[in-house]
Design a protein around this motif. Structure first.
Motif, PDB file in Angstrom:
ATOM      1  N   ILE A   1       0.823  -1.210   0.000  1.00 16.04           N
ATOM      2  CA  ILE A   1       0.000   0.000   0.000  1.00 16.04           C
ATOM      3  C   ILE A   1       0.856   1.257   0.000  1.00 16.04           C
ATOM      4  O   ILE A   1       0.562   2.227  -0.708  1.00 16.04           O
ATOM      5  CB  ILE A   1      -0.959  -0.001   1.216  1.00 16.04           C
ATOM      6  N   LEU A   2       1.941   1.254   0.783  1.00 19.67           N
ATOM      7  CA  LEU A   2       2.757   2.462   0.940  1.00 19.67           C
ATOM      8  C   LEU A   2       3.667   2.673  -0.262  1.00 19.67           C
ATOM      9  O   LEU A   2       4.065   1.728  -0.938  1.00 19.67           O
ATOM     10  CB  LEU A   2       3.589   2.355   2.224  1.00 19.67           C
ATOM     11  N   GLY A   3       4.026   3.942  -0.508  1.00 14.04           N
ATOM     12  CA  GLY A   3       4.910   4.287  -1.612  1.00 14.04           C
ATOM     13  C   GLY A   3       6.351   3.955  -1.319  1.00 14.04           C
ATOM     14  O   GLY A   3       6.710   3.562  -0.202  1.00 14.04           O
ATOM     15  N   LYS A   4       7.207   4.129  -2.309  1.00 19.80           N
ATOM     16  CA  LYS A   4       8.607   3.714  -2.215  1.00 19.80           C
ATOM     17  C   LYS A   4       9.330   4.336  -1.034  1.00 19.80           C
ATOM     18  O   LYS A   4      10.014   3.658  -0.266  1.00 19.80           O
ATOM     19  CB  LYS A   4       9.339   4.062  -3.508  1.00 19.80           C
ATOM     20  N   SER A   5       9.227   5.647  -0.867  1.00 16.25           N
ATOM     21  CA  SER A   5      10.003   6.322   0.175  1.00 16.25           C
ATOM     22  C   SER A   5       9.531   5.935   1.571  1.00 16.25           C
ATOM     23  O   SER A   5      10.330   5.784   2.503  1.00 16.25           O
ATOM     24  CB  SER A   5       9.924   7.840  -0.009  1.00 16.25           C
ATOM     25  N   ILE A   6       8.224   5.752   1.753  1.00 18.98           N
ATOM     26  CA  ILE A   6       7.683   5.401   3.070  1.00 18.98           C
ATOM     27  C   ILE A   6       7.863   3.909   3.346  1.00 18.98           C
ATOM     28  O   ILE A   6       7.957   3.483   4.492  1.00 18.98           O
ATOM     29  CB  ILE A   6       6.195   5.798   3.162  1.00 18.98           C
ATOM     30  N   ARG A   7       7.919   3.121   2.291  1.00 21.68           N
ATOM     31  CA  ARG A   7       8.119   1.681   2.450  1.00 21.68           C
ATOM     32  C   ARG A   7       9.413   1.386   3.190  1.00 21.68           C
ATOM     33  O   ARG A   7       9.481   0.494   4.038  1.00 21.68           O
ATOM     34  CB  ARG A   7       8.129   1.026   1.069  1.00 21.68           C
ATOM     35  N   LEU A   8      10.455   2.146   2.902  1.00 18.23           N
ATOM     36  CA  LEU A   8      11.740   1.982   3.588  1.00 18.23           C
ATOM     37  C   LEU A   8      11.588   2.193   5.081  1.00 18.23           C
ATOM     38  O   LEU A   8      12.052   1.397   5.894  1.00 18.23           O
ATOM     39  CB  LEU A   8      12.749   2.968   3.008  1.00 18.23           C
ATOM     40  N   LEU A   9      10.878   3.258   5.448  1.00 19.60           N
ATOM     41  CA  LEU A   9      10.688   3.578   6.862  1.00 19.60           C
ATOM     42  C   LEU A   9       9.817   2.527   7.537  1.00 19.60           C
ATOM     43  O   LEU A   9      10.089   2.104   8.669  1.00 19.60           O
ATOM     44  CB  LEU A   9      10.047   4.961   6.983  1.00 19.60           C
ATOM     45  N   PHE A  10       8.781   2.075   6.871  1.00 20.46           N
ATOM     46  CA  PHE A  10       7.880   1.068   7.427  1.00 20.46           C
ATOM     47  C   PHE A  10       8.607  -0.244   7.673  1.00 20.46           C
ATOM     48  O   PHE A  10       8.440  -0.882   8.719  1.00 20.46           O
ATOM     49  CB  PHE A  10       6.713   0.845   6.463  1.00 20.46           C
ATOM     50  N   CYS A  11       9.442  -0.646   6.718  1.00 29.39           N
ATOM     51  CA  CYS A  11      10.122  -1.938   6.806  1.00 29.39           C
ATOM     52  C   CYS A  11      11.213  -1.960   7.874  1.00 29.39           C
ATOM     53  O   CYS A  11      11.428  -2.987   8.516  1.00 29.39           O
ATOM     54  CB  CYS A  11      10.729  -2.302   5.457  1.00 29.39           C
ATOM     55  N   THR A  12      11.917  -0.855   8.041  1.00 32.92           N
ATOM     56  CA  THR A  12      13.067  -0.871   8.946  1.00 32.92           C
ATOM     57  C   THR A  12      12.744  -0.356  10.342  1.00 32.92           C
ATOM     58  O   THR A  12      13.254  -0.871  11.319  1.00 32.92           O
ATOM     59  CB  THR A  12      14.218  -0.035   8.375  1.00 32.92           C
ATOM     60  N   LEU A  13      11.899   0.663  10.436  1.00 30.27           N
ATOM     61  CA  LEU A  13      11.619   1.251  11.742  1.00 30.27           C
ATOM     62  C   LEU A  13      10.192   1.011  12.208  1.00 30.27           C
ATOM     63  O   LEU A  13       9.969   0.749  13.391  1.00 30.27           O
ATOM     64  CB  LEU A  13      11.898   2.765  11.711  1.00 30.27           C
ATOM     65  N   GLY A  14       9.223   1.095  11.295  1.00 34.40           N
ATOM     66  CA  GLY A  14       7.823   0.974  11.702  1.00 34.40           C
ATOM     67  C   GLY A  14       7.533  -0.297  12.467  1.00 34.40           C
ATOM     68  O   GLY A  14       7.241  -0.274  13.668  1.00 34.40           O
ATOM     69  N   VAL A  15       7.638  -1.442  11.795  1.00 35.03           N
ATOM     70  CA  VAL A  15       7.294  -2.710  12.443  1.00 35.03           C
ATOM     71  C   VAL A  15       8.279  -3.068  13.557  1.00 35.03           C
ATOM     72  O   VAL A  15       7.893  -3.646  14.577  1.00 35.03           O
ATOM     73  CB  VAL A  15       7.203  -3.840  11.399  1.00 35.03           C
ATOM     74  N   CYS A  16       9.531  -2.708  13.394  1.00 36.00           N
ATOM     75  CA  CYS A  16      10.545  -3.083  14.392  1.00 36.00           C
ATOM     76  C   CYS A  16      10.357  -2.312  15.697  1.00 36.00           C
ATOM     77  O   CYS A  16      10.415  -2.883  16.789  1.00 36.00           O
ATOM     78  CB  CYS A  16      11.941  -2.827  13.846  1.00 36.00           C
ATOM     79  N   ILE A  17      10.138  -1.005  15.589  1.00 40.13           N
ATOM     80  CA  ILE A  17       9.977  -0.188  16.793  1.00 40.13           C
ATOM     81  C   ILE A  17       8.716  -0.598  17.548  1.00 40.13           C
ATOM     82  O   ILE A  17       8.708  -0.687  18.781  1.00 40.13           O
ATOM     83  CB  ILE A  17       9.930   1.308  16.434  1.00 40.13           C
ATOM     84  N   PHE A  18       7.650  -0.881  16.821  1.00 40.08           N
ATOM     85  CA  PHE A  18       6.415  -1.283  17.492  1.00 40.08           C
ATOM     86  C   PHE A  18       6.554  -2.683  18.087  1.00 40.08           C
ATOM     87  O   PHE A  18       5.944  -2.980  19.125  1.00 40.08           O
ATOM     88  CB  PHE A  18       5.237  -1.206  16.519  1.00 40.08           C
ATOM     89  N   TYR A  19       7.332  -3.542  17.445  1.00 42.90           N
ATOM     90  CA  TYR A  19       7.637  -4.853  18.048  1.00 42.90           C
ATOM     91  C   TYR A  19       8.374  -4.655  19.376  1.00 42.90           C
ATOM     92  O   TYR A  19       8.045  -5.284  20.388  1.00 42.90           O
ATOM     93  CB  TYR A  19       8.490  -5.678  17.085  1.00 42.90           C
ATOM     94  N   ALA A  20       9.372  -3.771  19.365  1.00 41.49           N
ATOM     95  CA  ALA A  20      10.123  -3.485  20.591  1.00 41.49           C
ATOM     96  C   ALA A  20       9.219  -2.879  21.656  1.00 41.49           C
ATOM     97  O   ALA A  20       9.376  -3.157  22.854  1.00 41.49           O
ATOM     98  CB  ALA A  20      11.294  -2.554  20.279  1.00 41.49           C
ATOM     99  N   PHE A  21       8.265  -2.044  21.235  1.00 41.35           N
ATOM    100  CA  PHE A  21       7.334  -1.450  22.186  1.00 41.35           C
ATOM    101  C   PHE A  21       6.497  -2.533  22.862  1.00 41.35           C
ATOM    102  O   PHE A  21       6.279  -2.509  24.080  1.00 41.35           O
ATOM    103  CB  PHE A  21       6.432  -0.443  21.463  1.00 41.35           C
TER     104      PHE A  21
END
Length: 553
Positions: free
Chosen positions: A221-241
């Motif tokens: 769903i997300l575009g190229k630039s946001i996909r990078l952020l989602f893949c590396t920080l989005g899911v990982c940071i929320f997993y850590a949370f």
């Protein structure tokens, strides 16, 4: 023909719709952070000793001396699994003899805990260990429960992608969230260790399946630039949370059934998201459901307050997303040449050992000095800077050296722990957290690095094979922590040594930073040991290859 990215470009990259999808899908990962690692507290092993029946005709002096002493971790402590023969003690007590004065205790015969155990309530009020006596001859059952959870993760890895491709990302996401919540709830009513473990395996299957579905849905769903952020920080940071929430829940809820209930209830909060999170338009298009995909994009345009064109998806113009790569490839293609076979073998070893280190350290927190709840919280907190550092390294530095540096850091500090004097406990904990930092950073980067090494035609297969190796590593990891019962430093020596060795191994892999993703076997970069014998091919572009394709855990 136009592709999907071009057709939907009018939506923009970071509108309200994209922000909503980004945060809601990332939030769906939170339960994954505490469900698997909840076994740290559910199967916590408190201090214990053989029970002496209240009706035993023993003097208070003999009752206190009924447990032999043994050397454990350099300290003399009461035995956990044996006592002096009770009938002998009763006779000696009846004769009026005194332990240690009239009778040498070391000469008395010992026996196992025939009347059960007494458990300390200082840390845990109740765990599956205290409920079903998973100690001494049965102490292997605690790690086995954890391994069965990861067996479930392994099985879920097999089927999650196929289910998602057949039934849709959204359907699989919410059905597996429900599966994870329901089976966790059923676990509360377990009447035996076997029942608990079987349902824990099913929870593991649901956990990885909803993770994969959420990840794929977000990337589509997300575009190229946001996909990078989602893949590396989005899911990982929320997993850590989610991981951080685990010790907070466990600190206030010391009974394992109530703790499991508290960890299960947040799953109900995701029910309303069914009406908010959309299906993947890409998947709908691949199924020929153009009108449904167009309805989702028009709704997104309305949320973003942009005007959609009169016709968004024209089947006659839109590039068929399923037509690419018509040739069929199999797992045997990962062994087609000596170069790709070597990369596959090295990747499998790399992923397996990183997984052993990550989960081994996460599961070992109860064995550290100090408060188990604080140590678990620190183990979760240290992941946040690890993910941020790995993201920065991926953007700016070569993969090979970044990976090797993280692995050397993680491995070396684990080897140094045995050199720390026993009275400097804070330093030991600091080294463990630094080791976790290094290994977590490497875990975050290895997905990206591996994906960049394989050509497009077998990339998903190559990353999948490596990911399966990491699942095998996670199945083995509870037993690395279990070795600490025999030698406190043995788990750190093994994990540290293996991590340093694969850090060295990483230096022989080809460097992918600054290269375009290879499309064919001929474009693959060569392993370092082949460089003199084979000409290095590969397309050298500017820093185009900073795309991040997937994430850890």
């Amino acid at each position: 023909m136009r592709d999907y990215e071009e057709v939907t470009a009018f939506l923009g990259e970071w509108g309200r719709f994209q922000r909503l999808v980004f945060f809601l899908l990332s939030a769906s990962i939170i339960p994954n952070g505490f469900n698997g690692l909840s076994i740290v507290f559910l199967a916590g092993t408190p201090e214990h000793r053989c029970a002496v029946p209240p009706g035993a005709n023993l003097s208070e002096e003999w009752r206190n001396a009924s447990i032999p002493l043994e050397l454990r971790g350099g300290v003399t402590e009461p035995s956990r699994c044996s006592r002096y023969r009770l009938d002998v003690l009763v006779n000696l007590s009846a004769l009026g003899l005194r332990p240690g004065i009239d009778v040498q205790l070391a000469e008395l015969e010992q026996e196992p805990c025939l009347d059960g155990w007494e458990y300390s309530r200082d840390v845990y009020r109740s765990t599956i260990v205290t409920e079903w006596n998973l100690v001494c001859d049965n102490d292997w059952k605690g790690p086995m429960s954890t391994s069965l959870f990861f067996v479930g993760v392994l099985l879920g890895s097999f089927i999650s992608g196929q289910l998602s491709d057949k039934f849709g990302r959204k359907n699989v996401l919410f059905s597996t969230l429900a599966m994870q919540t329901i089976f966790s709830f059923v676990q509360i009513f377990s009447t035996s260790w076997e029942m608990f473990s079987v349902f824990f395996l099913l929870v593991g299957m649901g956990q990885i399946s909803n993770y994969v579905a959420a990840f794929v849905l977000g990337t589509e769903i997300l575009g190229k630039s946001i996909r990078l952020l989602f893949c590396t920080l989005g899911v990982c940071i929320f997993y850590a949370f989610g991981y951080m929430l685990l010790p907070l829940f466990a600190y206030f809820i010391r009974d394992w059934r109530m703790l499991l209930l508290a960890l299960t209830l947040p799953g109900l909060l995701f029910i309303p998201l069914w009406w908010i999170i959309p299906e993947s338009p890409r998947w709908l298009i691949s199924r020929g459901r153009f009108q449904e995909a167009e309805d989702i994009i028009r709704k997104a345009a309305k949320i973003n307050e942009v005007t959609a064109p009169d016709v968004i998806f024209d089947p006659s113009e839109l590039q068929d997303l399923t037509s690419q790569g018509q040739q069929t490839y199999t797992i045997l293609d990962l062994m087609r040449t000596r170069n790709i076979l070597t990369i596959t073998i090295m990747s499998v070893i790399l992923w397996m050992i990183i997984s052993v280190g990550y989960f081994g350290l996460s599961l070992d927190t109860p064995n550290l000095h100090g408060d188990v709840y604080v140590n678990c919280f620190l183990s979760a907190v240290i992941e946040v800077p690890a993910y941020i550092i790995s993201w920065l390294l991926l953007r700016n530095l070569p993969r090979r050296y970044s990976m090797a540096a993280a692995l050397f850091l993680g491995g070396c500090v684990l080897l140094f722990i045995q050199l720390v004097p026993s009275h400097i406990r804070a330093l030991s904990i600091l080294l463990v957290m630094l080791g976790k930092f290094g290994i977590t950073s490497a875990f975050s980067m290895v997905y990206v690095y591996t994906a960049e090494l394989y050509p497009t035609v077998v990339r998903n297969m190559g990353v999948g094979a490596s990911s399966m190796a990491s699942r095998l590593g996670s199945i083995l990891s509870p037993y690395f922590a279990y070795l600490g019962a025999y030698d406190r430093y043995l788990p750190y020596i093994l994990m540290g040594s293996l991590t340093v060795l694969i850090g060295i191994l990483t230096l022989f892999l080809p460097e992918s930073y600054g290269n375009a993703l290879p499309e064919s076997f001929e474009q693959m970069l060569k392993v370092k040991c082949f460089r003199n014998g084979q000409q290095t091919t590969g397309i050298r572009n500017s820093k185009e290859s900073t795309k991040t394709l997937t994430t850890p855990l």
